[in-house]
Design an enzyme around this catalytic site. Structure first.
Site, PDB file in Angstrom:
ATOM      1  N   LYS A 102       0.665  -1.305   0.016  1.00  0.00           N
ATOM      2  CA  LYS A 102       0.110  -0.120   0.062  1.00  0.00           C
ATOM      3  C   LYS A 102       0.974   1.233  -0.128  1.00  0.00           C
ATOM      4  O   LYS A 102       0.868   2.284  -0.759  1.00  0.00           O
ATOM      5  CB  LYS A 102      -0.988   0.154   1.313  1.00  0.00           C
ATOM      6  N   ASN A 103       2.008   1.322   0.907  1.00  0.00           N
ATOM      7  CA  ASN A 103       2.663   2.550   1.064  1.00  0.00           C
ATOM      8  C   ASN A 103       3.834   2.662  -0.141  1.00  0.00           C
ATOM      9  O   ASN A 103       4.217   3.699  -0.018  1.00  0.00           O
ATOM     10  CB  ASN A 103       3.399   2.575   2.439  1.00  0.00           C
TER      11      ASN A 103
ATOM     12  N   CYS B 277      -5.294  11.974  12.586  1.00  0.00           N
ATOM     13  CA  CYS B 277      -6.145  10.730  12.446  1.00  0.00           C
ATOM     14  C   CYS B 277      -5.967  10.310  13.939  1.00  0.00           C
ATOM     15  O   CYS B 277      -5.424  10.731  14.838  1.00  0.00           O
ATOM     16  CB  CYS B 277      -5.651   9.718  11.282  1.00  0.00           C
TER      17      CYS B 277
ATOM     18  N   ARG C 265      -0.705  14.187  13.074  1.00  0.00           N
ATOM     19  CA  ARG C 265      -0.124  14.124  11.874  1.00  0.00           C
ATOM     20  C   ARG C 265       0.040  15.521  10.937  1.00  0.00           C
ATOM     21  O   ARG C 265      -0.702  15.751   9.936  1.00  0.00           O
ATOM     22  CB  ARG C 265      -0.809  13.157  11.118  1.00  0.00           C
ATOM     23  N   PRO C 266       0.684  16.369  11.571  1.00  0.00           N
ATOM     24  CA  PRO C 266       0.748  17.776  10.781  1.00  0.00           C
ATOM     25  C   PRO C 266       1.313  17.520   9.406  1.00  0.00           C
ATOM     26  O   PRO C 266       2.022  16.400   9.337  1.00  0.00           O
ATOM     27  CB  PRO C 266       1.619  18.575  11.888  1.00  0.00           C
TER      28      PRO C 266
ATOM     29  N   ASP D 120       3.465  20.335   8.315  1.00  0.00           N
ATOM     30  CA  ASP D 120       4.690  21.360   8.319  1.00  0.00           C
ATOM     31  C   ASP D 120       5.877  20.897   7.646  1.00  0.00           C
ATOM     32  O   ASP D 120       6.260  21.807   6.705  1.00  0.00           O
ATOM     33  CB  ASP D 120       4.922  21.805   9.706  1.00  0.00           C
TER      34      ASP D 120
ATOM     35  N   ASP E  94       4.334   0.585  12.281  1.00  0.00           N
ATOM     36  CA  ASP E  94       3.093  -0.130  11.315  1.00  0.00           C
ATOM     37  C   ASP E  94       3.023  -1.572  12.134  1.00  0.00           C
ATOM     38  O   ASP E  94       2.112  -2.093  12.009  1.00  0.00           O
ATOM     39  CB  ASP E  94       3.128  -0.106  10.079  1.00  0.00           C
TER      40      ASP E  94
ATOM     41  N   ILE F  84       7.275   6.966  16.944  1.00  0.00           N
ATOM     42  CA  ILE F  84       6.802   7.763  15.762  1.00  0.00           C
ATOM     43  C   ILE F  84       5.680   8.581  16.034  1.00  0.00           C
ATOM     44  O   ILE F  84       5.528   9.851  15.456  1.00  0.00           O
ATOM     45  CB  ILE F  84       6.662   6.760  14.693  1.00  0.00           C
TER      46      ILE F  84
ATOM     47  N   ARG G 165      -8.574  -1.050   4.579  1.00  0.00           N
ATOM     48  CA  ARG G 165      -8.121  -0.177   3.839  1.00  0.00           C
ATOM     49  C   ARG G 165      -6.595  -0.539   3.429  1.00  0.00           C
ATOM     50  O   ARG G 165      -5.965   0.213   2.493  1.00  0.00           O
ATOM     51  CB  ARG G 165      -7.909   1.262   4.703  1.00  0.00           C
TER      52      ARG G 165
HETATM   53  C1  EPZ Z   1       3.865   6.826   6.265  1.00  0.00           C
HETATM   54  O1  EPZ Z   1       3.260   7.908   6.873  1.00  0.00           O
HETATM   55  C2  EPZ Z   1       2.984   5.674   6.211  1.00  0.00           C
HETATM   56  N1  EPZ Z   1       1.700   5.996   5.138  1.00  0.00           N
HETATM   57  C3  EPZ Z   1       2.391   5.448   7.585  1.00  0.00           C
HETATM   58  O2  EPZ Z   1       1.955   3.931   7.270  1.00  0.00           O
HETATM   59  C4  EPZ Z   1       3.845   5.109   8.545  1.00  0.00           C
HETATM   60  O3  EPZ Z   1       3.387   5.073   9.956  1.00  0.00           O
HETATM   61  C5  EPZ Z   1       4.723   6.331   8.567  1.00  0.00           C
HETATM   62  O4  EPZ Z   1       5.036   6.648   7.138  1.00  0.00           O
HETATM   63  C6  EPZ Z   1       5.815   5.913   9.247  1.00  0.00           C
HETATM   64  O5  EPZ Z   1       6.649   4.806   8.795  1.00  0.00           O
HETATM   65  C7  EPZ Z   1       1.931   6.135   3.849  1.00  0.00           C
HETATM   66  O6  EPZ Z   1       3.143   5.744   3.447  1.00  0.00           O
HETATM   67  C8  EPZ Z   1       0.869   6.292   3.162  1.00  0.00           C
HETATM   68  P1  EPZ Z   1       5.711  10.226   8.425  1.00  0.00           P
HETATM   69  P2  EPZ Z   1       3.699   9.487   6.809  1.00  0.00           P
HETATM   70  O7  EPZ Z   1       5.573  11.888   7.652  1.00  0.00           O
HETATM   71  O8  EPZ Z   1       4.494   9.742   5.692  1.00  0.00           O
HETATM   72  C9  EPZ Z   1       5.562  13.515  12.009  1.00  0.00           C
HETATM   73  C10 EPZ Z   1       0.020   2.443   7.455  1.00  0.00           C
HETATM   74  O9  EPZ Z   1      -0.594   2.079   8.792  1.00  0.00           O
HETATM   75  N2  EPZ Z   1       5.206  14.747  10.803  1.00  0.00           N
HETATM   76  O10 EPZ Z   1       7.039   9.925   8.238  1.00  0.00           O
HETATM   77  O11 EPZ Z   1       2.317  10.363   7.432  1.00  0.00           O
HETATM   78  C11 EPZ Z   1       4.007  12.619  12.006  1.00  0.00           C
HETATM   79  O12 EPZ Z   1       3.242  13.362  12.839  1.00  0.00           O
HETATM   80  C12 EPZ Z   1       0.496   4.043   7.587  1.00  0.00           C
HETATM   81  O13 EPZ Z   1       0.236   2.184   6.540  1.00  0.00           O
HETATM   82  C13 EPZ Z   1       5.349  16.115  11.131  1.00  0.00           C
HETATM   83  O14 EPZ Z   1       5.513  16.437  12.416  1.00  0.00           O
HETATM   84  O15 EPZ Z   1       4.545   9.518   8.098  1.00  0.00           O
HETATM   85  C14 EPZ Z   1       4.665  11.473  12.700  1.00  0.00           C
HETATM   86  O16 EPZ Z   1       4.683  11.731  14.095  1.00  0.00           O
HETATM   87  C15 EPZ Z   1       0.212   4.691   9.058  1.00  0.00           C
HETATM   88  N3  EPZ Z   1       5.214  16.948  10.327  1.00  0.00           N
HETATM   89  C16 EPZ Z   1       6.081  11.495  11.997  1.00  0.00           C
HETATM   90  O17 EPZ Z   1       6.472  12.833  11.640  1.00  0.00           O
HETATM   91  C17 EPZ Z   1       4.852  16.689   8.788  1.00  0.00           C
HETATM   92  O18 EPZ Z   1       4.916  17.390   8.007  1.00  0.00           O
HETATM   93  C18 EPZ Z   1       6.504  10.484  10.972  1.00  0.00           C
HETATM   94  O19 EPZ Z   1       5.444  10.663  10.041  1.00  0.00           O
HETATM   95  C19 EPZ Z   1       4.912  15.002   8.386  1.00  0.00           C
HETATM   96  C20 EPZ Z   1       4.954  14.019   9.752  1.00  0.00           C
END
Ligand code: EPZ
Length: 416
Positions: A22-23, A116, A121-122, A124, A305, A327, A396
């Protein structure tokens, strides 16, 4: 009824083929937008999140169709550049379409993605990298508007690692006719797979493996066909199913070294595995041991995950275990439901302490994808019947979890 019914107590046995990732598929679909032509993704999982993304691409003007697990994306006619908030609320990963729209249409508007259930999940970091490359961005309560007129190459250093923001920067930079360097990037395998797809489309991207990505943008892209890799999180989930039922299963298409951190923990629990002829045989028959301490981390650390699926396994491993979630700030939701099945779990901030024992079947509620999968795993080991409501959350990301686990001998069925 949107539920899954499980009768526990049977060790899983047999072979399984893991679905496409998926990812990996979702950013690949966004990348297809960059090319005024056709991109075909083979081995694409037929899951709700992919269908959402497909719907958004069609709204933007793409023509799409499936033949089996091959998703055909014809992006010759992209006439819109706006992704409505009800989409970005439903699936926050659609935020990466902004970078692709800037690349393709030189502008883009997306609904502000909501948080969510696993955390705020900002976005920024997504906006920082786009601004760092010269995009002009206006934010309001419900949407983000960006234009690419002044976008330029250069060097951007992420203050913190983010999978989605890294993909965001890659998608925007591919269309900038200069050299761009993205540093301190996330190194998840899905980012390397995106690099491979972009290069198959004619782009020039290097360095995803070590988080220092160099993109020579502005190249003409071409039609291509690409194979989505096996889903390392689904693979890990099925190994957890083997572990919690003390079974023996074979993954016919294991995602290789992408599972190293998980396999290290699987071995600590007493699991024995070996790669034979490209297949992964996992033998969980030895009594499963608790694990003193596991913490989630960015790749190549233990994947967040698989934190909830691992928690389910540890609730059935007699003894004390300790998990730390580094995370996401709110990713222990499954614990409240596992407690209804007799699991001994104490929570404090980012830490979960587990006192493993026997589980008993109950009616529980999935609230998000991976926590829901954890409840299914617990049902496989629990005594008696478990009903997991909210099965659509699980679907999903898991294309055929009921059929797969049933083919391994699990007593499981989907209520419609
Ligand atoms: C991806 O989400 C995956 N989703 C997530 O899988 C996975 O848990 C995550 O990466 C970490 O490996 C997809 O690929 C579609 P991040 P993503 O940006 O990109 C913070 C699943 O179950 N953050 O690496 O959203 C964030 O809040 C899903 O398949 C900011 O602060 O993850 C988190 O605490 C769930 N600012 C951390 O960074 C931002 O602009 C890591 O998030 C973006 C993220």
């Amino acid at each position: 009824m949107d539920a899954i019914r499980i009768i526990g107590g049977r060790p899983l046995r047999g072979s399984i083929t893991v679905q496409g990732s998926k990812n990996a598929a979702l950013p690949m679909m966004a990348a297809a937008l960059l090319h005024e032509g056709v991109t075909v993704l083979h081995n694409c999982p037929r899951i709700a999140d992919v269908f959402y993304m497909e719907e958004i691409l069609r709204e933007l003007g793409a023509d799409t169709f499936w033949s089996g697990h091959s998703l055909h994306l014809d992006c010759r006619q992209i006439c819109h550049a706006c992704v409505k908030q009800d989409y970005t609320n439903k699936m926050r990963s659609s935020v990466i379409l902004l970078g692709a729209l800037l690349g393709r249409k030189k502008q883009g508007t997306i609904g502000y993605p909501g948080g969510c259930v696993i955390g705020q999940r900002p976005v920024d970091l997504h906006l920082q990298v786009l601004r760092g490359l010269g995009a002009r961005i206006q934010e309001s309560e419900e949407k983000i508007c960006a234009d690419a007129k002044q976008m330029h190459g250069g060097c951007f250093v992420f203050p913190r690692k983010s999978v989605g923001a890294t993909e965001q920067g890659m998608l925007a930079a591919v269309a900038i006719p200069e050299e761009t360097q993205l540093l301190n990037c996330a190194c998840e395998p899905e980012i390397l797979w995106l690099e491979r797809l972009l290069n198959a489309m004619g782009a020039d991207v290097r360095g995803a493996r070590d988080g220092r990505i160099r993109i020579r943008g502005g190249r003409r892209l071409r039609d291509c066909e690409f194979w989505v890799p096996p889903d390392r999180i689904v693979a890990g989930t099925y190994l957890c199913a083997s572990a919690i039922t003390r079974g023996v299963i074979t993954l016919c298409n294991p995602p290789g070294e992408e599972m190293d951190a998980f396999l290290e923990v699987y071995q600590k629990m007493g699991g024995q595995y070996k790669f034979i002829g490209g297949k992964l045989v996992a033998d969980s028959r030895r009594a499963f041991k608790p694990v003193n301490f596991v913490e989630t981390a960015e790749y190549p650390g233990f994947p967040t995950d698989l934190q909830s699926p691992l928690m389910a396994v540890l609730t059935a491993a007699h003894g004390k275990s300790h998990i730390r979630e580094n995370i996401f700030e709110d990713r222990f939701k499954a614990a409240y439901e596992l407690r209804k099945m007799g699991a001994g779990i104490e929570l404090s901030g980012r830490d979960a302490w587990i006192q493993g024992g026997s589980l008993r079947g109950n009616s529980v509620e999935a609230q998000e994808l991976r926590g829901g999968a954890a409840l299914v795993l617990a049902g496989l080991a629990a005594e008696g019947e478990t009903i997991v409501r909210g099965a659509s959350y699980i679907e999903r990301g898991y294309e055929t979890i009921c059929e797969d686990l049933e083919s391994l001998g699990g007593r499981i069925e989907r209520y419609r």
